[in-house]
Scaffold this motif. Structure first.
Motif, PDB file in Angstrom:
ATOM      1  N   LEU A 171      15.738  -8.433 -32.532  1.00  0.00           N
ATOM      2  CA  LEU A 171      15.928  -7.054 -33.332  1.00  0.00           C
ATOM      3  C   LEU A 171      15.956  -7.360 -34.812  1.00  0.00           C
ATOM      4  O   LEU A 171      15.136  -6.557 -35.803  1.00  0.00           O
ATOM      5  CB  LEU A 171      17.388  -6.522 -33.135  1.00  0.00           C
ATOM      6  N   SER A 172      16.466  -8.459 -35.206  1.00  0.00           N
ATOM      7  CA  SER A 172      16.307  -8.741 -36.869  1.00  0.00           C
ATOM      8  C   SER A 172      14.957  -9.138 -37.406  1.00  0.00           C
ATOM      9  O   SER A 172      14.654  -8.590 -38.291  1.00  0.00           O
ATOM     10  CB  SER A 172      17.355  -9.838 -37.243  1.00  0.00           C
ATOM     11  N   GLN A 173      14.144  -9.768 -36.451  1.00  0.00           N
ATOM     12  CA  GLN A 173      12.962 -10.190 -36.814  1.00  0.00           C
ATOM     13  C   GLN A 173      11.904  -8.836 -36.997  1.00  0.00           C
ATOM     14  O   GLN A 173      11.411  -8.839 -37.770  1.00  0.00           O
ATOM     15  CB  GLN A 173      12.249 -10.921 -35.806  1.00  0.00           C
ATOM     16  N   ASN A 174      12.229  -7.902 -35.822  1.00  0.00           N
ATOM     17  CA  ASN A 174      11.462  -6.583 -35.838  1.00  0.00           C
ATOM     18  C   ASN A 174      11.858  -5.690 -37.124  1.00  0.00           C
ATOM     19  O   ASN A 174      10.929  -4.701 -37.349  1.00  0.00           O
ATOM     20  CB  ASN A 174      11.441  -6.040 -34.626  1.00  0.00           C
ATOM     21  N   LEU A 175      12.885  -5.697 -37.601  1.00  0.00           N
ATOM     22  CA  LEU A 175      13.383  -4.987 -38.798  1.00  0.00           C
ATOM     23  C   LEU A 175      12.681  -5.689 -40.152  1.00  0.00           C
ATOM     24  O   LEU A 175      12.375  -4.634 -40.888  1.00  0.00           O
ATOM     25  CB  LEU A 175      14.849  -5.336 -38.869  1.00  0.00           C
ATOM     26  N   LEU A 176      12.457  -6.775 -40.295  1.00  0.00           N
ATOM     27  CA  LEU A 176      11.778  -7.234 -41.438  1.00  0.00           C
ATOM     28  C   LEU A 176      10.425  -6.399 -42.074  1.00  0.00           C
ATOM     29  O   LEU A 176      10.563  -6.153 -43.271  1.00  0.00           O
ATOM     30  CB  LEU A 176      11.234  -8.664 -41.365  1.00  0.00           C
ATOM     31  N   PRO A 177       9.735  -5.852 -41.291  1.00  0.00           N
ATOM     32  CA  PRO A 177       8.486  -5.116 -41.918  1.00  0.00           C
ATOM     33  C   PRO A 177       9.124  -3.813 -42.373  1.00  0.00           C
ATOM     34  O   PRO A 177       8.393  -3.356 -43.288  1.00  0.00           O
ATOM     35  CB  PRO A 177       7.462  -4.908 -40.633  1.00  0.00           C
ATOM     36  N   ASP A 178      10.157  -3.219 -41.992  1.00  0.00           N
ATOM     37  CA  ASP A 178      10.782  -2.257 -42.241  1.00  0.00           C
ATOM     38  C   ASP A 178      11.561  -2.144 -43.677  1.00  0.00           C
ATOM     39  O   ASP A 178      11.633  -1.314 -44.522  1.00  0.00           O
ATOM     40  CB  ASP A 178      11.606  -1.431 -41.372  1.00  0.00           C
ATOM     41  N   ILE A 179      11.848  -3.522 -44.050  1.00  0.00           N
ATOM     42  CA  ILE A 179      12.548  -3.806 -45.104  1.00  0.00           C
ATOM     43  C   ILE A 179      11.819  -4.808 -46.313  1.00  0.00           C
ATOM     44  O   ILE A 179      12.420  -5.706 -46.727  1.00  0.00           O
ATOM     45  CB  ILE A 179      14.230  -4.341 -44.905  1.00  0.00           C
ATOM     46  N   SER A 180      10.469  -4.605 -45.908  1.00  0.00           N
ATOM     47  CA  SER A 180       9.790  -5.791 -46.623  1.00  0.00           C
ATOM     48  C   SER A 180      10.102  -5.938 -48.265  1.00  0.00           C
ATOM     49  O   SER A 180       9.910  -6.836 -48.627  1.00  0.00           O
ATOM     50  CB  SER A 180       8.211  -5.550 -46.298  1.00  0.00           C
ATOM     51  N   ALA A 181       9.984  -4.805 -48.698  1.00  0.00           N
ATOM     52  CA  ALA A 181      10.404  -4.681 -50.264  1.00  0.00           C
ATOM     53  C   ALA A 181      11.570  -5.409 -50.418  1.00  0.00           C
ATOM     54  O   ALA A 181      11.741  -6.156 -51.461  1.00  0.00           O
ATOM     55  CB  ALA A 181      10.608  -3.366 -50.612  1.00  0.00           C
TER      56      ALA A 181
END
Length: 131
Positions: free
Chosen positions: A104-114
């Protein structure tokens, strides 16, 4: 704040008690679901809790992803101080190193890339102190 301080202290002192850290992670997760709790959870608590759980090797994915999402949202409203970004960068590295345990955390990273990049920039710009 008490939970954040406890997790931070355990991590700083290297106290490895999986039973306690699992209970703490579950408690944090429960609190994150309570609307009345959210306004009282300051960035220091978010950052210290996320950092402490990562340092202790806790793989409570839902809690980690929620803490990172909350930190990114806080940073988008008002830039976070460098000390918290540096600690959160360590959490992000933990997520990347343990992608299988933290999907879940790994999949979140693109959404919070900035936010991920801001944390990395502050981590790289932090001077190294020698004792």
């Amino acid at each position: 704040q008490g939970i954040a301080n406890t997790v931070w202290a355990f991590a700083t002192l290297g106290v490895r008690r999986p039973d306690l850290t699992a209970a703490i992670a579950a408690h944090v997760d429960h609190n994150l679901q309570q609307e009345e709790f959210m306004p009282s959870f300051a960035i220091q608590g978010v950052a210290n809790t996320a950092w402490g759980l990562a340092v202790l090797g806790v793989f409570h994915d839902k809690t980690t992803s929620e803490l990172l999402s909350l930190a990114a949202a806080m940073d988008s409203k008002q830039p976070l101080p460098q000390q918290y970004l540096v600690g959160l960068h360590q959490v992000l590295l933990h997520v990347q190193l343990h992608a299988q345990e933290l999907p879940l955390s790994q999949n979140l990273l693109p959404d919070i890339s900035a936010f991920v990049e801001r944390c990395a920039q502050h981590f790289r710009s932090t001077p190294v102190t020698r004792s």
